[in-house]
Design an enzyme around this catalytic site. Structure first.
Site, short mmCIF file in Angstrom:
data_model
loop_
_atom_site.label_atom_id
_atom_site.label_comp_id
_atom_site.label_asym_id
_atom_site.label_seq_id
_atom_site.Cartn_x
_atom_site.Cartn_y
_atom_site.Cartn_z
N ARG A 283 4.73 -12.71 10.09
CA ARG A 283 5.53 -11.64 9.60
C ARG A 283 7.03 -11.63 10.20
O ARG A 283 7.35 -12.37 11.21
CB ARG A 283 5.04 -10.43 10.56
N LYS B 271 4.15 1.00 10.03
CA LYS B 271 4.09 2.13 9.07
C LYS B 271 3.71 3.40 10.11
O LYS B 271 4.49 4.43 9.82
CB LYS B 271 3.26 2.01 8.12
N GLU C 229 0.97 -1.01 0.01
CA GLU C 229 -0.01 0.13 0.01
C GLU C 229 0.85 1.23 0.11
O GLU C 229 1.78 1.25 0.94
CB GLU C 229 -0.85 0.05 1.33
P1 ATP Z 1 1.26 -1.72 7.95
O1 ATP Z 1 0.55 -2.66 8.80
O2 ATP Z 1 2.55 -1.23 8.93
O3 ATP Z 1 0.60 -0.65 7.22
P2 ATP Z 1 1.27 -3.48 6.01
O4 ATP Z 1 1.60 -4.69 6.02
O5 ATP Z 1 -0.21 -3.17 5.77
O6 ATP Z 1 1.92 -2.47 7.08
P3 ATP Z 1 1.63 -3.42 3.28
O7 ATP Z 1 2.16 -2.19 2.52
O8 ATP Z 1 0.02 -3.62 3.04
O9 ATP Z 1 1.83 -2.92 4.55
O10 ATP Z 1 2.44 -4.53 3.06
C1 ATP Z 1 2.70 -4.96 1.54
C2 ATP Z 1 3.18 -6.51 1.71
O11 ATP Z 1 4.08 -6.60 2.66
C3 ATP Z 1 2.03 -7.17 2.14
O12 ATP Z 1 1.70 -8.39 1.42
C4 ATP Z 1 2.22 -7.75 3.72
O13 ATP Z 1 1.66 -8.94 4.13
C5 ATP Z 1 3.74 -7.55 3.52
N1 ATP Z 1 4.50 -7.34 4.67
C6 ATP Z 1 4.34 -6.10 5.49
N2 ATP Z 1 5.02 -6.32 6.74
C7 ATP Z 1 5.47 -7.33 6.59
C8 ATP Z 1 6.42 -8.00 7.61
N3 ATP Z 1 6.73 -7.69 8.66
N4 ATP Z 1 6.96 -9.33 7.41
C9 ATP Z 1 6.58 -9.95 6.00
N5 ATP Z 1 5.75 -9.30 5.27
C10 ATP Z 1 5.41 -8.03 5.60
MG MG Z 2 -1.67 -3.48 4.47
#
Ligand code: ATP
Ligand code: MG
Length: 575
Positions: free
Chosen positions: A279, A289, A36
């Protein structure tokens, strides 16, 4: 040269893919990385990138980069650009760059289809009422009074939502599933909401935006994704993911997506399988984030690429290598077990990669003068040093040598502690690549600080001479004072001084745990060959650690280096 070997996906997801290919379920696999664009990528995202692109690479499939841009109020083109830059830097190439917003028309038509099928309805309940009606984990929810609107009424209202007739929050489109479902995600989840906000890609074309589960599942299906990998918190969303894919059934309804084909976006809908993994978490940092945005917006760090940040932009500027990061996530592996990995494991992987790729140089970060009194003051030589002790392909370089040198202040001790093998009064030490010096005289300034060490060089012990193998216990590094180039060196350390900065049970938040010593700037001297580095060149300063020429601030005339990591894990003993 790098320490990398081809990555084999030995974990359970790699196994599933292998089986799906062997059984003929799929001829080719397709994965995607769906960020995102509401912040910069961090090390956790790198885990997902390594996994998705790693699978596509190993099994000769493809991986898309897809911006999950369905929540325009938090999104920004700055993030869209940064994400692409970071993914490329990590060493991956996407097959296609897509945006969920490319599919807004398809989502809209799909929603109309669900209404016609009688499995979606327009609801007038407010957000608060929806919460009340939803029930809890132990109590079933209740049907909304608007749940039984006719199909025609729903079609009319949804089209008017799309036309912009209704205010934000006044109406939603909901899936009609089951308000008593044990899984709360199935209690008539919202599919669309009214939001009159500008979108970085579609401008003001849409006053309604699809919800994550609806948009994400259909985006996967539209792109022909075979294995949709996500983190564990989406496990409970999987039934809804499958519901959306099955009910809309894109594969059998080409009219829904013909517009994409016409627009030049190849489309072969699939029935993707969602698979969850844990994760990636690291200690001594934060990766939400929201917290990273706060660190930047409250100037607690120097921007998204502050070398202390766990962002990809930050670790890149810090001097971490993409290969080191990939090696790290490969070692950690992929499972369904939540765990927090020690930062030293990442630092170790980066160190290991750098050991193979970083040329060696001499630098002194806390200088004190050493004068060799038995050489003529005008004496000057060029010594030849290997650039890498283990790899001749790095070649050699000339290192200027003169009787006036800088050495590291801590390499001299007036009152040496037990086991100190470096320079002391009347003591001897080897100057790296030169020979053995003896300290005859210690000169101090008005404050009693050592300002100069006057030494004699044992000429018989010089490199290449018969006495060169005479043993002394210590060897220290140096730079020639008249030749040395002054450099700014930033000594970075972990941004937080608590292993779990997210833990606020003691009333302290992550902001209270910022390590006050996480950045120290020193004025150092480096040999000319180090100063000549190009931005982002990584070097080992012998005995000090790995350093990178700063990607913004360094010039060969005014060198600026960031310490990437020390040579040894200096945190282990503190644990
Ligand atoms: P936040 O919750 O902090 O906004 P997010 O996981 O929603 O982070 P996205 O931009 O939606 O952030 O994530 C893009 C991809 O990266 C998604 O498929 C998510 O599952 C993966 N991702 C994000 N953080 C991690 C992590 N710590 N370990 C593994 N994969 C991750
Ligand atoms: Mg997300």
């Amino acid at each position: 040269m790098s320490t990398e070997t081809p990555v084999l996906q030995q974990h359970f997801i790699g196994q599933i893919v292998r089986e799906d290919l062997a059984s003929g379920k799929h001829k080719v696999i397709h994965t995607r990385f769906p960020p995102e664009p509401n912040g910069y990528l961090h090390l956790g995202h790198a885990k997902s990138i390594c996994l998705n692109y790693g699978l596509a690479t190993e099994f000769a499939g493809t991986c898309n980069l897809r911006f999950d841009d369905t929540n325009p109020s938090k999104e920004d083109v700055e993030y869209v650009d940064a994400i692409q830059r970071d993914v490329k830097w990590l060493g991956f190439e996407w097959a296609e760059l897509r945006h969920a917003s490319d599919y807004f028309d398809v989502f809209y038509r799909s929603a109309l289809k669900l209404i016609r099928l009688g499995v979606a309805y327009v609801d007038d309940l407010s957000a608060e009422e929806v919460r009340e009606y939803r029930g809890t984990l132990t109590e079933p929810g209740r049907n909304s009074p608007y749940r039984d609107r006719t199909i025609d009424e729903n079609l009319d209202l949804f089209q008017r939502m799309r036309a912009g007739e209704f205010a934000d929050g006044s109406k939603t489109l909901r899936a009609k599933i089951d308000m008593t479902a044990g899984n709360i995600n199935l209690r008539d989840p919202a599919l669309y909401r009214v939001r009159k906000v500008h979108h970085q890609n579609t401008g003001d074309a849409w006053p309604i935006y699809p919800m994550y589960d609806f948009a994400h599942s259909l985006s996967d299906a539209l792109e022909g994704i075979t294995h949709s990998l996500c983190t564990l918190e989406f496990e409970d969303h999987r039934p809804l993911y499958d519901w959306c894919v099955d009910k809309v059934d894109l594969a059998h309804d080409p009219e829904l997506w013909q517009s994409l084909v016409d627009a030049g976006l190849p489309t072969t809908p699939s029935k993707p399988r969602q698979i969850e993994f844990s994760r990636g978490n690291l200690n001594y940092t934060v990766m939400s984030k929201r917290k990273l945005i706060t660190l930047v917006s409250e100037n607690l760090v120097d921007g998204w690429d502050d070398p202390r940040m766990p962002t990809i932009a930050g670790v890149r500027r810090r001097g971490f290598t993409a290969a080191g990061i990939r090696l790290f996530w490969e070692r950690v592996g992929v499972s369904k077990q939540n765990s927090t990995i020690d930062m030293s494991v990442l630092e170790g992987a980066v160190r290991e990669d750098l050991d193979g790729v970083a040329p060696r140089r001499l630098a002194v970060i806390d200088p004190v003068k050493l004068v060799i009194t038995n050489l003529d003051a005008a004496h000057h030589e060029s010594l030849t040093f290997p650039n890498h002790p283990k790899d001749e392909s790095f070649g050699t370089r000339s290192v200027p040598f003169s009787p006036e040198l800088w050495i590291e202040r801590e390499d001299f001790a007036e009152i040496p502690p037990k086991g100190f093998h470096r320079l002391k009064p009347e003591g001897e030490v080897r100057l790296r690549g030169v020979g053995i010096v003896k300290c005859d005289e210690v000169i101090k300034d008005a404050n009693g600080e050592v300002s100069e060490l006057r030494c004699t060089l044992d000429l018989e012990s010089r490199t290449g001479m018969p006495g060169a193998d005479r043993k002394v216990k210590g060897t220290i590094h140096w730079v020639s004072a008249p030749d040395a180039v002054p450099a700014v060196v930033r000594l970075y350390d972990r941004l937080f001084d608590a292993a779990d900065p997210d833990d606020d049970s003691d009333g302290k938040t992550y902001k209270d745990h910022i390590n006050p010593h996480s950045r120290r700037v020193v004025h150092a001297y480096v040999e000319p060959a180090a100063a000549a580095a190009a931005r982002e060149d990584r070097l080992q300063f012998e005995r000090l650690g790995y350093f990178v020429a700063d990607m913004h601030d360094h010039t060969p005339g005014t060198p600026v280096f960031n310490r990437v990591v020390t040579l040894r894990d200096s945190w282990a003993k503190q644990a």
